[in-house]
Design a protein around this motif. Structure first.
Motif, PDB file in Angstrom:
ATOM      1  N   MET A  71       0.849  -1.186   0.000  1.00 15.59           N
ATOM      2  CA  MET A  71       0.000   0.000   0.000  1.00 15.59           C
ATOM      3  C   MET A  71       0.890   1.243   0.000  1.00 15.59           C
ATOM      4  O   MET A  71       1.669   1.454   0.914  1.00 15.59           O
ATOM      5  CB  MET A  71      -0.930   0.003   1.216  1.00 15.59           C
ATOM      6  N   ALA A  72       0.779   2.030  -1.027  1.00 14.11           N
ATOM      7  CA  ALA A  72       1.601   3.237  -1.155  1.00 14.11           C
ATOM      8  C   ALA A  72       0.941   4.404  -0.429  1.00 14.11           C
ATOM      9  O   ALA A  72      -0.154   4.287   0.108  1.00 14.11           O
ATOM     10  CB  ALA A  72       1.791   3.562  -2.639  1.00 14.11           C
ATOM     11  N   LYS A  73       1.638   5.548  -0.446  1.00 15.45           N
ATOM     12  CA  LYS A  73       1.151   6.736   0.245  1.00 15.45           C
ATOM     13  C   LYS A  73      -0.148   7.258  -0.358  1.00 15.45           C
ATOM     14  O   LYS A  73      -0.955   7.848   0.325  1.00 15.45           O
ATOM     15  CB  LYS A  73       2.213   7.830   0.213  1.00 15.45           C
ATOM     16  N   SER A  74      -0.322   7.060  -1.655  1.00 14.77           N
ATOM     17  CA  SER A  74      -1.530   7.545  -2.320  1.00 14.77           C
ATOM     18  C   SER A  74      -1.924   6.568  -3.416  1.00 14.77           C
ATOM     19  O   SER A  74      -1.118   5.735  -3.839  1.00 14.77           O
ATOM     20  CB  SER A  74      -1.281   8.928  -2.924  1.00 14.77           C
ATOM     21  N   ALA A  75      -3.144   6.705  -3.891  1.00 16.91           N
ATOM     22  CA  ALA A  75      -3.615   5.842  -4.971  1.00 16.91           C
ATOM     23  C   ALA A  75      -2.768   6.054  -6.230  1.00 16.91           C
ATOM     24  O   ALA A  75      -2.436   5.104  -6.937  1.00 16.91           O
ATOM     25  CB  ALA A  75      -5.086   6.117  -5.262  1.00 16.91           C
ATOM     26  N   GLY A  76      -2.398   7.307  -6.492  1.00 17.37           N
ATOM     27  CA  GLY A  76      -1.564   7.599  -7.658  1.00 17.37           C
ATOM     28  C   GLY A  76      -0.216   6.915  -7.582  1.00 17.37           C
ATOM     29  O   GLY A  76       0.275   6.366  -8.564  1.00 17.37           O
ATOM     30  N   LYS A  80       1.297   3.979 -10.134  1.00 19.92           N
ATOM     31  CA  LYS A  80       2.600   4.084 -10.798  1.00 19.92           C
ATOM     32  C   LYS A  80       3.492   2.903 -10.438  1.00 19.92           C
ATOM     33  O   LYS A  80       4.165   2.331 -11.295  1.00 19.92           O
ATOM     34  CB  LYS A  80       3.285   5.394 -10.421  1.00 19.92           C
ATOM     35  N   LEU A  81       3.486   2.522  -9.167  1.00 20.63           N
ATOM     36  CA  LEU A  81       4.282   1.388  -8.726  1.00 20.63           C
ATOM     37  C   LEU A  81       3.803   0.104  -9.414  1.00 20.63           C
ATOM     38  O   LEU A  81       4.614  -0.712  -9.864  1.00 20.63           O
ATOM     39  CB  LEU A  81       4.205   1.233  -7.209  1.00 20.63           C
ATOM     40  N   GLY A  82       2.494  -0.044  -9.513  1.00 21.11           N
ATOM     41  CA  GLY A  82       1.931  -1.219 -10.196  1.00 21.11           C
ATOM     42  C   GLY A  82       2.336  -1.278 -11.661  1.00 21.11           C
ATOM     43  O   GLY A  82       2.617  -2.355 -12.197  1.00 21.11           O
ATOM     44  N   GLN A  83       2.392  -0.129 -12.301  1.00 23.39           N
ATOM     45  CA  GLN A  83       2.806  -0.105 -13.702  1.00 23.39           C
ATOM     46  C   GLN A  83       4.294  -0.426 -13.848  1.00 23.39           C
ATOM     47  O   GLN A  83       4.690  -1.137 -14.780  1.00 23.39           O
ATOM     48  CB  GLN A  83       2.477   1.255 -14.311  1.00 23.39           C
ATOM     49  N   ALA A  84       5.110   0.063 -12.923  1.00 24.21           N
ATOM     50  CA  ALA A  84       6.539  -0.258 -12.945  1.00 24.21           C
ATOM     51  C   ALA A  84       6.726  -1.759 -12.749  1.00 24.21           C
ATOM     52  O   ALA A  84       7.552  -2.396 -13.421  1.00 24.21           O
ATOM     53  CB  ALA A  84       7.273   0.524 -11.859  1.00 24.21           C
ATOM     54  N   ARG A  85       5.956  -2.309 -11.833  1.00 22.37           N
ATOM     55  CA  ARG A  85       5.994  -3.743 -11.582  1.00 22.37           C
ATOM     56  C   ARG A  85       5.591  -4.520 -12.837  1.00 22.37           C
ATOM     57  O   ARG A  85       6.195  -5.521 -13.193  1.00 22.37           O
ATOM     58  CB  ARG A  85       5.018  -4.047 -10.444  1.00 22.37           C
ATOM     59  N   GLY A  86       4.563  -4.020 -13.506  1.00 22.07           N
ATOM     60  CA  GLY A  86       4.096  -4.659 -14.737  1.00 22.07           C
ATOM     61  C   GLY A  86       5.167  -4.665 -15.819  1.00 22.07           C
ATOM     62  O   GLY A  86       5.354  -5.667 -16.511  1.00 22.07           O
ATOM     63  N   ALA A  87       5.884  -3.558 -15.964  1.00 22.98           N
ATOM     64  CA  ALA A  87       6.964  -3.492 -16.951  1.00 22.98           C
ATOM     65  C   ALA A  87       8.041  -4.523 -16.637  1.00 22.98           C
ATOM     66  O   ALA A  87       8.575  -5.186 -17.529  1.00 22.98           O
ATOM     67  CB  ALA A  87       7.557  -2.079 -16.997  1.00 22.98           C
TER      68      ALA A  87
END
Length: 175
Positions: A71-76, A80-87
């Motif tokens: 869980m990050a500090k914000s939804a945004g 972004k973290l999820g997209q980096a993980r996806g890459a």
């Protein structure tokens, strides 16, 4: 011996670590941090993808480990973290590399002995476990810890989070 690529994804920097392991002994091969340019997110994701492909070309890992999103500090930030993980995941699976996923807590417990370990404790344990002359950078240490966790678990921790035949998530516990 199995070559394992550990990845600690991030939208500003992504850590990586490569080890060789027989399940009991681990040998350090490489680690570092992919520093992402301060540009639009799609360009940063491309940098993650291309950089990991270069690492894959150099070390030919048999398996990869990507830390799960917390869980990050914000939804945004979480998106972004999820997209980096996806890459990172796509870079591996597009090269037919099996990808395991562990939570930060599982990785910390497996490497340090407590799921609440600090960044400094992870760095020190990675240094000791891999007989390194100095502690690796934070993100690189996290990636190496993920690889060590996977090597020690023989993949058994990753199997605990796989869906069953009906598509339901199986739950497991660390002891």
């Amino acid at each position: 011996m199995t070559i394992i690529l550990g990845i600690d994804p991030g939208s500003q920097k992504t850590g990586f670590g490569v080890i060789e392991s027989d399940g009991n002994r681990h040998r350090y091969l490489s680690s570092g941090v992919i520093r992402l340019p301060l540009v639009a997110l799609p360009t940063r994701l491309d940098t993650i993808f291309k950089s990991l492909n270069t690492i894959i070309d150099e070390f030919s890992p048999d398996q990869a480990v990507v830390e799960e999103v917390f869980m990050a500090k914000s939804a945004g930030s979480a998106l972004k973290l999820g997209q980096a993980r996806g890459a990172a995941v796509v870079a591996c699976v597009s090269r037919d590399i099996t990808v395991a996923e562990y939570t930060a807590r599982q990785i910390k417990k497996a490497v340090v002995g407590t799921g609440a370990a600090s960044k400094e404790q992870i760095q020190e344990m990675v240094k000791l476990l891999l007989s390194l002359p100095a502690a690796p950078q934070e993100d690189a240490a996290d990636a190496l810890a993920a690889a060590i966790c996977h090597a020690n678990a023989g993949g058994s921790l990753a199997k605990m989070a796989l869906p069953d035949a009906a598509g339901r998530m199986r739950r497991g516990r660390l002891k």
